[in-house]
Design an enzyme around this catalytic site. Structure first.
Site, short mmCIF file in Angstrom:
data_model
loop_
_atom_site.label_atom_id
_atom_site.label_comp_id
_atom_site.label_asym_id
_atom_site.label_seq_id
_atom_site.Cartn_x
_atom_site.Cartn_y
_atom_site.Cartn_z
N CYS A 51 17.58 35.00 -9.24
CA CYS A 51 18.70 35.72 -8.62
C CYS A 51 18.26 36.96 -7.86
O CYS A 51 18.80 37.29 -6.81
CB CYS A 51 19.73 36.09 -9.69
SG CYS A 51 20.31 34.70 -10.67
N SER A 474 31.39 32.37 -18.55
CA SER A 474 30.65 32.33 -17.29
C SER A 474 31.60 31.95 -16.17
O SER A 474 32.61 31.29 -16.38
CB SER A 474 29.53 31.29 -17.39
OG SER A 474 29.05 30.94 -16.11
#
Length: 564
Positions: A51, A474
């Site tokens: 990321c 999530s």
């Protein structure tokens, strides 16, 4: 050339500050640099996952933009906790905590060194709200830059995201796929660096940053690998210097109207429920009154107009292909759902920017829909109230096929035991899985439940089993899932009193979360309940548990909530 310096002269000008200047000369500053505005670049960089793997490169482009605009730039790091790697492990307790650490570390570094303005580069989930919280806390001219999403993977003609891997685990345990098929999905789903590819938490927060006006219009959707991502890095550096020259500060931008626009964009995309927690925290830092009740009102007016995963079939790169966030926002603006007068870091109201913006000559191809003919008629998230959540809970109805559910509680005092039960086939249709003591104080850190929710969906139970928790989800979560239950179990919330077999009613249309137990029985259980002892007596987790507020307050750490 710009020479606005609002703080740095106190650190670096004059005879008395010669010892301060010598340290910057040692890292390459020239005499001329000391007369320029000092622009910090906060870089959330890490090799612990894809990321934020590339953000140091983006920082170099940001510094180029600062230099072109007449400033002098210096970069400083902040931390990254990769949610995907620590999902379902003790490490997930550090995820939400890292948001506070990021904001605190930026405050410490940039206040300690007298920067005049700054750019924050984020990627993984908590880096983004942490940076934006720091922006409004410091209230120095600043711009947010997203690191960008990873490209989607492909298995034949099937577009893959990381969501497919989590759900494939559940499918494997249910005997629906082989180990070889699971391995193939694992190998192909994440082919490049960048963040998770759907409208999960990272992409949700990037989209909302654009809707709030703290990042440049159009900057959220270009993939991490795109040349346009580097272009936006350069432009973000220039924009920070321009904001300094114009005197635009984050609290001029992050107003009630800006948060309103962010909430509209959240509901219109069925984005991550985590965004509600983060927007509440950003509002707290900005001193703006914005509460769950505001989300509740807004969500009832806004339909889902983006078919993005997990609510739809498309990834962030598909939204980028059809015009990105500006095309989405322009639809909402033309329908009267956005507050166009909200100022942006570009120095103009968002309405004016959208009026000038022209969409590419590309068909929307099912990725985006019109407000009057939406993808789904109801907003992506619903706030639930009731005796099980007196201070509220959230349900991602945009990614659920079933909005009303009644069932018998199957109670677990932690996520790990719940996952074992799903994997062992003990969770059956009609169950409401209750996972408690996973809230901000109880876990501590309010971990995400993706491992359990994906296992439920992967096992084919996504429409016949519900889950209720004081933890989080999530952004990749789908199914009948209710989280952020407040007050949490560790704080004595009603979720602590639920017993196996209790009937629970979930109504995503009416906004109801009800425990079908009499007040008298609940009072009897409350008299027998005792708060659990703290799980940690020292270190970061203990400090966090003592300071953190409840989910309906954004799970922020403040002196007012300290149990010291």
């Amino acid at each position: 050339m710009v020479r606005v310096r609002i703080r740095s002269p106190s650190w670096y000008d004059g005879v008395d500050n010669a010892p301060h200047r010598v340290y910057l000369r040692a890292v390459g500053f020239t005499e001329e640099d000391f007369s320029k505005p000092l622009v910090g670049v906060a870089v959330s960089w890490s090799e612990l996952g894809p990321c934020n793997y590339h953000t140091l490169e983006l920082a170099r482009y940001v510094k180029e933009g600062v230099k072109e605009a007449g400033g002098a730039a210096l970069a400083a790091p902040t931390i990254v906790v990769n949610d995907g790697i620590n999902m379902g492990t003790p490490g997930m307790r550090y995820s939400l905590i890292s948001r506070e650490l990021i904001a605190d570390s930026i405050e410490a570094q940039f206040n300690a060194h007298g920067v005049d303005a700054w750019v924050g580069i984020g990627g993984c989930d908590k880096t983004q709200p942490g940076i934006i919280m720091a922006m409004v806390r410091l209230n120095l001219p600043s711009v947010y830059l997203y690191g960008g999403s990873a490209e989607a993977g492909w298995l034949g003609e099937r577009e893959l995201t990381v969501e497919d891997v989590f759900e494939a685990v559940g499918a494997y345990y249910a005997g629906r796929i082989t180990l070889e098929e699971l391995k193939r999905v694992e190998e192909l789903s994440f082919p490049t660096y960048g963040t998770c590819q759907g409208m999960f938490t990272a992409n949700t927060m990037a989209l909302l940053a654009e809707a709030m006006g703290v990042s440049l219009l159009g900057s959220a959707t270009p993939p991490a690998t795109s040349a346009r991502r580097r272009k936006f890095a350069v432009e973000s550096g220039k924009a920070a210097v321009r904001a300094l020259e114009l005197g635009i500060k984050p609290r001029d931008v992050v107003t009630y109207d800006a948060l309103y626009n962010a909430a509209v964009a959240l509901f219109a995309t069925a984005g991550s429920t985590n965004a509600i927690l983060h927007l509440l925290a950003i509002a707290h830092e900005a001193g703006v009154k914005f509460a769950l009740e505001d989300f509740d009102k807004i969500g009832k007016r806004v339909p889902v107009i983006a078919a993005l995963r997990p609510a739809g079939p498309y990834a962030m790169q598909d939204l980028d292909r059809v015009g990105g966030v500006p095309r989405l926002l322009k639809k909402l603006y033309k329908a009267g759902l956005l507050r166009g007068e909200a100022l942006t870091v570009e120095g103009e109201p968002i309405g004016k920017l959208l009026e000038r913006w022209e969409p590419p000559a590309v068909p929307e191809a099912g990725v985006l829909y019109d407000v009057d003919r939406p993808y789904k008629p109801h907003g992506g998230i619903r706030i639930l109230w009731g005796n099980l959540a007196p201070r509220g809970a959230v349900m991602k109805i945009g990614a659920a096929e079933v909005l009303k559910f009644e069932g018998k509680a199957l109670v677990f005092d932690g996520e790990a035991e719940a996952f074992k039960a799903v994997a062992a086939g003990e969770v059956k249709p009609g169950h409401v899985v209750v996972i408690r003591y996973e809230g901000p104080k109880g876990a501590p850190g309010m971990p995400e439940m993706l491992k359990v929710t994906a296992a439920i969906v992967g096992a084919g139970l996504g429409e016949s089993v519900a889950l209720v928790t004081d933890g989080r989800f999530s952004g990749a979560t789908r199914g009948i899932m209710v989280g952020h239950v407040a007050p949490e179990a560790a704080a004595g919330g009603p979720i602590a009193l639920v017993e196996n077999g209790d009937r629970i009613v979930i109504d995503g249309e009416a906004g109801l979360l009800k425990l079908d137990v009499s007040d008298e029985e609940l009072e009897r259980r409350r008299r027998q309940w005792t708060p659990p002892p703290p799980k940690y007596k020292g270190g970061l987790l203990a400090k966090y548990a003592a300071l953190v507020s409840q989910a309906d307050q954004g799970a922020v750490t403040t002196p007012e909530t300290c149990q010291c």
